[in-house]
Design an enzyme around this catalytic site. Structure first.
Site, PDB file in Angstrom:
ATOM      1  N   ARG A  55       0.798  -1.227   0.000  1.00 39.96           N
ATOM      2  CA  ARG A  55       0.000   0.000   0.000  1.00 39.96           C
ATOM      3  C   ARG A  55       0.826   1.270   0.000  1.00 39.96           C
ATOM      4  O   ARG A  55       0.552   2.191  -0.751  1.00 39.96           O
ATOM      5  CB  ARG A  55      -0.899   0.057   1.244  1.00 39.96           C
ATOM      6  CG  ARG A  55      -2.303  -0.328   0.988  1.00 39.96           C
ATOM      7  CD  ARG A  55      -2.832  -0.965   2.227  1.00 39.96           C
ATOM      8  NE  ARG A  55      -1.955  -2.059   2.595  1.00 39.96           N
ATOM      9  CZ  ARG A  55      -2.143  -3.310   2.186  1.00 39.96           C
ATOM     10  NH1 ARG A  55      -3.173  -3.615   1.465  1.00 39.96           N
ATOM     11  NH2 ARG A  55      -1.310  -4.280   2.532  1.00 39.96           N
ATOM     12  N   THR A  56       1.798   1.345   0.857  1.00 37.29           N
ATOM     13  CA  THR A  56       2.497   2.623   0.981  1.00 37.29           C
ATOM     14  C   THR A  56       3.188   2.972  -0.327  1.00 37.29           C
ATOM     15  O   THR A  56       3.007   4.060  -0.869  1.00 37.29           O
ATOM     16  CB  THR A  56       3.489   2.585   2.161  1.00 37.29           C
ATOM     17  OG1 THR A  56       2.759   2.220   3.331  1.00 37.29           O
ATOM     18  CG2 THR A  56       4.139   3.934   2.390  1.00 37.29           C
ATOM     19  N   LYS A  84      25.609  -3.905  -2.614  1.00 39.02           N
ATOM     20  CA  LYS A  84      27.063  -3.779  -2.720  1.00 39.02           C
ATOM     21  C   LYS A  84      27.658  -3.053  -1.525  1.00 39.02           C
ATOM     22  O   LYS A  84      28.835  -2.782  -1.473  1.00 39.02           O
ATOM     23  CB  LYS A  84      27.421  -3.006  -3.992  1.00 39.02           C
ATOM     24  CG  LYS A  84      26.898  -3.622  -5.261  1.00 39.02           C
ATOM     25  CD  LYS A  84      27.296  -2.756  -6.448  1.00 39.02           C
ATOM     26  CE  LYS A  84      26.621  -3.218  -7.731  1.00 39.02           C
ATOM     27  NZ  LYS A  84      26.735  -2.204  -8.782  1.00 39.02           N
ATOM     28  N   HIS A 133       5.283   5.978  11.419  1.00 39.89           N
ATOM     29  CA  HIS A 133       4.733   5.819  10.066  1.00 39.89           C
ATOM     30  C   HIS A 133       3.786   6.995   9.814  1.00 39.89           C
ATOM     31  O   HIS A 133       2.566   6.836   9.790  1.00 39.89           O
ATOM     32  CB  HIS A 133       4.003   4.474   9.972  1.00 39.89           C
ATOM     33  CG  HIS A 133       3.685   4.024   8.589  1.00 39.89           C
ATOM     34  ND1 HIS A 133       3.740   4.857   7.477  1.00 39.89           N
ATOM     35  CD2 HIS A 133       3.289   2.805   8.115  1.00 39.89           C
ATOM     36  CE1 HIS A 133       3.393   4.161   6.406  1.00 39.89           C
ATOM     37  NE2 HIS A 133       3.121   2.918   6.766  1.00 39.89           N
TER      38      HIS A 133
HETATM   39  C1  NCD Z   1       1.803  -0.991   8.020  1.00 37.82           C
HETATM   40  C2  NCD Z   1       3.308  -0.838   8.165  1.00 37.82           C
HETATM   41  O1  NCD Z   1       4.028  -1.030   7.190  1.00 37.82           O
HETATM   42  O2  NCD Z   1       3.698  -0.494   9.255  1.00 37.82           O
HETATM   43  N1  NCD Z   1       1.390  -1.187   6.692  1.00 37.82           N
HETATM   44  C3  NCD Z   1       1.073  -0.097   5.926  1.00 37.82           C
HETATM   45  O3  NCD Z   1       1.896   0.719   5.622  1.00 37.82           O
HETATM   46  N2  NCD Z   1      -0.231   0.057   5.592  1.00 37.82           N
HETATM   47  C4  NCD Z   1       1.191  -1.967   8.924  1.00 37.82           C
HETATM   48  C5  NCD Z   1       1.751  -3.356   8.995  1.00 37.82           C
HETATM   49  O4  NCD Z   1       2.644  -3.739   8.236  1.00 37.82           O
HETATM   50  O5  NCD Z   1       1.247  -4.103   9.846  1.00 37.82           O
END
Ligand code: NCD
Length: 308
Positions: A55-56, A84, A133
């Site tokens: 998703r991100t 590397k 995040h």
């Molecule tokens: C999350 C992450 O990467 O922290 N995923 C995301 O970006 N939607 C949540 C997760 O991985 O559990």
């Protein structure tokens, strides 16, 4: 509102007023996408993903493409010069000659911050280890704003892996800045929210926090239930993970007496913590939430690039 050239490493890098400006533009981008289809023409987004993501990375790429810009980068550090032995500071120094803005996901806490010190273009933290995040938090806040009308006077339950889950670290820190918020933290004792975060929000914003191991204790009294995955990749051994992986499994039966206007959120990916049967419940909004992630990232990049 001038956010041109700023980095987004920690959700606190944006004031409440700036957050509001990001959400307002995101809402308009959803309503009238055609207005923005050339907003970033000639701009290039670099996506540097040193850790898996669906998703991100894809929502950032979709966001840039929807504004007429271009994308480059890697989704697997093994295919880049990291293999590397190249350092993140060297990679970013080179990359900023190739792009106008960069998003970095890294397993090490603080890596995007370090990269930002060497970057001439805005750096966005796409998730650093078990730390923060911030763009997931923007997504979560836009979801709440869109579906609840405003971010105010809400009782929010965060459930699952609150120790390693970076989404909930950023979320509690940011939601605490809004008026009248309170929190129920639901986790096994081994996966509690780190004290430094609880103390920070309690001291800084005076929010009420209760902790419990049982989802059933609070499930009928909250406005938002934010479920998270047990973060398998952060455990030191498989055995500990296996003991905890089934800690919480949300089913239709468990939410039968919950509030009719409760929002069930999840940053995704889901493993087993929400049963598929819950998806049809009108309170389950996690797929909508993922969609809002594109608009909020469009708006964020437009702000940081200074094109609006
Ligand atoms: C999350 C992450 O990467 O922290 N995923 C995301 O970006 N939607 C949540 C997760 O991985 O559990």
């Amino acid at each position: 509102m001038n956010l041109k050239g700023k980095h987004l490493i920690d959700p606190n890098d944006l004031t409440l007023e700036e957050l509001d400006s990001v959400f307002t533009l995101a809402q308009d981008m959803e309503k009238e996408p055609a207005k923005y289809e050339n907003l970033c023409s000639g701009k290039i987004l670099a996506t540097l993903f040193y850790e898996p993501s669906t998703r991100t990375r894809l929502s950032f790429e979709s966001a840039m493409l929807r504004m007429g810009g271009n994308i480059l980068g890697f989704a697997d550090a093994n295919t880049s010069s990291v293999r590397k032995g190249e350092s993140i500071s060297d990679t970013i120094r080179v990359l900023d000659g190739y792009s106008d803005i960069a998003v970095i996901r890294h397993p090490r806490e603080g890596a995007p911050k370090l990269a930002s010190n060497f970057s001439a273009v805005p750096v966005i933290n796409g998730g650093d280890g078990g730390h923060q995040h911030p763009t997931q938090t923007l997504t979560d806040l836009l979801t709440i704003k869109n579906l609840k009308g405003e971010i105010k006077n809400l009782r929010v339950a965060l459930c699952g892996d609150l120790k390693y889950g970076r989404t909930v670290h950023s979320l509690i820190k940011t939601l605490s800045r809004y008026e009248g918020m309170s929190f129920c933290l639901i986790s096994p004792p081994q996966l509690k929210m780190p004290s430094y975060i609880k103390e920070y929000v309690a001291n800084e914003y005076n929010v009420e926090i209760v902790e419990t191991e049982n989802l059933e204790d609070v499930i009928n009294e909250v406005d938002i239930l934010y479920m998270t995955r047990i973060q398998k990749e952060r455990f030191f051994n498989e055995e500990d993970y296996l003991k905890l992986k089934n800690s919480y499994i949300l089913t239709r039966d468990k939410i039968k007496d919950s509030r009719s206007d409760m929002l069930i959120m999840h940053p995704l990916p889901r493993v087993n913590e929400i049963d598929y049967s819950v998806d049809d419940d009108q309170r389950a909004v996690y797929f909508k939430q993922a969609k809002y992630g594109v608009y909020v990232r469009m708006s964020l990049m437009a702000h940081l690039l200074g094109v609006i």
